[in-house]
Design an enzyme around this catalytic site. Sequence first.
Site, short mmCIF file in Angstrom:
data_model
loop_
_atom_site.label_atom_id
_atom_site.label_comp_id
_atom_site.label_asym_id
_atom_site.label_seq_id
_atom_site.Cartn_x
_atom_site.Cartn_y
_atom_site.Cartn_z
N ASP A 109 0.82 -1.21 0.00
CA ASP A 109 0.00 0.00 0.00
C ASP A 109 0.85 1.26 0.00
OD1 ASP A 109 -2.14 -1.70 0.19
OD2 ASP A 109 -2.96 -0.83 2.04
N HIS B 164 3.71 -2.35 3.21
CA HIS B 164 3.70 -0.97 2.71
C HIS B 164 5.02 -0.65 2.02
CE1 HIS B 164 0.63 -1.06 5.87
NE2 HIS B 164 0.05 -0.05 5.24
#
Length: 262
Positions: free
Chosen positions: A56, A204
Amino acid sequence: MMSTIVKMIVSMFLCHILFFGPKVNAGVVNRFEVEKYGDVIWEVPSKKKQVAITFDDGPDPVYTTQILDVLKKEGVHATFFLIGKRVEKYPEIVKRELKEGHEIGNHTYNHPSFHTISRHKVVVETRKTEHLLDPAHHSDYIKLFRPPGGTVTENSLKVLKKEGYKVILWSWHQDPRDWTNPGSERIARHILTNLKNGDIILLHDSGGNRSQTVAALKIILPKLKEMGYEIVTVDELLKMHPRYNEFHETEMKKEEAPLLIE
């Protein structure tokens, strides 16, 4: 007597967390109501030893490129949920992701909170990023969307479905909270010790120092292969879902909305 009562209350609370997941605000969708229809995907339980690794908040000029180097070395593909304003800033990284066979999804334009977001704002946030990602879409492509923080309200879900998105979250037991920088060994251990077929793993590649995520990935990928797991994209994982064929039939008429953020 009081001690026994306290123990009973604590036990009941822990059981509730285990069976019903994290506490959510009113208006947030109930997993057990939407999951069976495939409206929101947390994981795809399967007999096949497959897992999907997702990233992400990118792209990032430092850490996304390092992650792509690791993925290329190991010969595996991942799914990247991209923030529109970062796509505009680093389009060459997105081109590399696609060129090397990775999958991309929409993670809004500004990464706003979805707890109180209006329907109109959902449309604006998703369409502006979708406009940037359109060249990568093919006729058989399932439009993937991941809301910031994993928050899906009943209102936002209605809009996202109408916009033709498949909402992708992650397995509750596969969030190592790498963004808190707990250490690469701890990130890797969390993922590997909680592994189940069909898991969607959350990591992430932007939003801060992600060197620990990069280091953890170098541990995770070889170990997954050693354990007999195939690392696939979210779309490939979704093929094991009983309603997969229906996912391609979500194109609906879009309401008119401006492409510029208000």
